[in-house]
Design a protein around this motif. Structure first.
Motif, PDB file in Angstrom:
ATOM      1  N   UNK A  36       0.826  -1.200   0.000  1.00 30.26           N
ATOM      2  CA  UNK A  36       0.000   0.000   0.000  1.00 30.26           C
ATOM      3  C   UNK A  36       0.865   1.257   0.000  1.00 30.26           C
ATOM      4  N   UNK A  37       1.900   1.258   0.823  1.00 30.51           N
ATOM      5  CA  UNK A  37       2.795   2.418   0.837  1.00 30.51           C
ATOM      6  C   UNK A  37       3.403   2.642  -0.542  1.00 30.51           C
ATOM      7  N   UNK A  38       3.833   1.562  -1.192  1.00 30.50           N
ATOM      8  CA  UNK A  38       4.462   1.684  -2.505  1.00 30.50           C
ATOM      9  C   UNK A  38       3.482   2.238  -3.535  1.00 30.50           C
ATOM     10  N   UNK A  39       2.240   1.762  -3.506  1.00 33.74           N
ATOM     11  CA  UNK A  39       1.253   2.239  -4.477  1.00 33.74           C
ATOM     12  C   UNK A  39       0.951   3.718  -4.260  1.00 33.74           C
ATOM     13  N   UNK A  40       0.746   4.128  -3.016  1.00 33.75           N
ATOM     14  CA  UNK A  40       0.418   5.529  -2.744  1.00 33.75           C
ATOM     15  C   UNK A  40       1.592   6.456  -3.072  1.00 33.75           C
TER      16      UNK A  40
END
Length: 297
Positions: free
Chosen positions: A201-205
């Protein structure tokens, strides 16, 4: 961890879910993403909701949120894709979240947001999970499972308030016996090197923030921001024979040859016409001897 057989998963569902699918930490995500100067301004994690898009759109309509709001659900009971298709998955088996954006670019270019989100998500998954993710126009994310393309995610953008709510649904740890339809896939089934949803999730955001910034810096110009070329390079639809199922029960057959400056899919039809498709459901067709069968792959 040694995978447990499906029968044991059913028998000890709670224990298994806790081990394989831990909940997201709202505190840790806020600490990592809500930094000064970041696009992301608020972040909430809820255990369950009908649809994060619906919830965030309602808050935007009431003026309760600003650009950069993020809403994440551990489970969605009424998640939607394009054409109001249902999106369902076991709790904590995927990423189901929406973001609120108010682009400062000409509104005519806002249609690029779902494609931009696809590019950002594919780039993030390649880096963080080691999974090659292809883009199916206009808003599907595909992975390869046992040599076959499967849908592992989808994107839905909707006008709300003064901006746009963009929702992302991504199958992360689903096993074969949990897939909602035979054509679905997951990062786990595609051989992801990790299914911890927090770093994913961190990578996508962070990737979405990066691409959104480039696009806005270019005043929404898809060529100047390299968005158009990058989307085309990762688009599995281009070069394929497809059937476009259009609004009003019409359809169009042809070869997908380009993505134009408005984000439309250009089809070369049998009569030599290049026809732009702005909205519709695209079906990849099987090639048969130099032509196509009319049947989906």
């Amino acid at each position: 961890m040694t995978p447990q057989p499906p029968g044991n998963r059913d028998k000890d569902a709670g224990r298994w879910s806790d081990l394989e699918r831990p909940p997201l930490s709202e505190h840790a995500l806020r600490r990592a993403l809500l930094r000064p100067g970041s696009l992301w301004t608020s972040l909430d994690v809820v255990a369950s909701t009908g649809s994060t898009n619906t919830d965030l759109a309602a808050r935007a309509a009431k003026g309760e949120i600003t650009e950069g709001a993020v809403l994440i659900a551990e489970e969605q009971s009424a998640g939607r894709g394009r054409l109001d298709r249902r999106w369902s998955a076991p709790p904590r088996s995927g990423l189901f979240f929406s973001v609120y954006l108010t682009p400062r670019v000409p509104m005519a270019r806002w249609g690029w947001l779902p494609l931009l989100t696809g590019v950002a998500t594919a780039a993030a998954l390649a880096r963080s999970a080691g999974v090659d993710t292809a883009l199916k126009w206009p808003n599907d994310l595909l992975v390869t499972v046992d040599g076959i393309e499967r849908k592992t995610g989808g994107i839905l953008a909707e006008r709300a308030g003064d901006g746009v709510v963009v929702g992302i649904g991504l199958n992360v740890s689903l096993h074969a016996d949990e897939l909602p339809v035979p054509t679905a896939g997951s990062l786990a089934l595609a051989g992801a090197r990790g299914t911890d949803r927090d770093p994913l999730l961190r990578a996508v955001l962070r990737s979405l923030e990066e691409w959104y910034g480039k696009w806005q810096d270019a005043v929404g110009d898809p060529a100047a921001s390299r968005l158009q070329d990058t989307y085309a390079a990762g688009c599995a639809t281009l070069g394929r024979s497809v059937r476009a199922e259009l609004p009003g029960d019409a359809e169009l057959l042809g070869e997908a040859v380009a993505i134009d400056g408005d984000g439309r899919l250009i089809l070369a039809t049998a009569d030599g016409v290049q026809q732009p498709v702005a909205a519709g459901d695209i079906v990849h067709l099987r090639a048969v001897g130099g032509g196509y069968s009319g049947q989906p792959e």
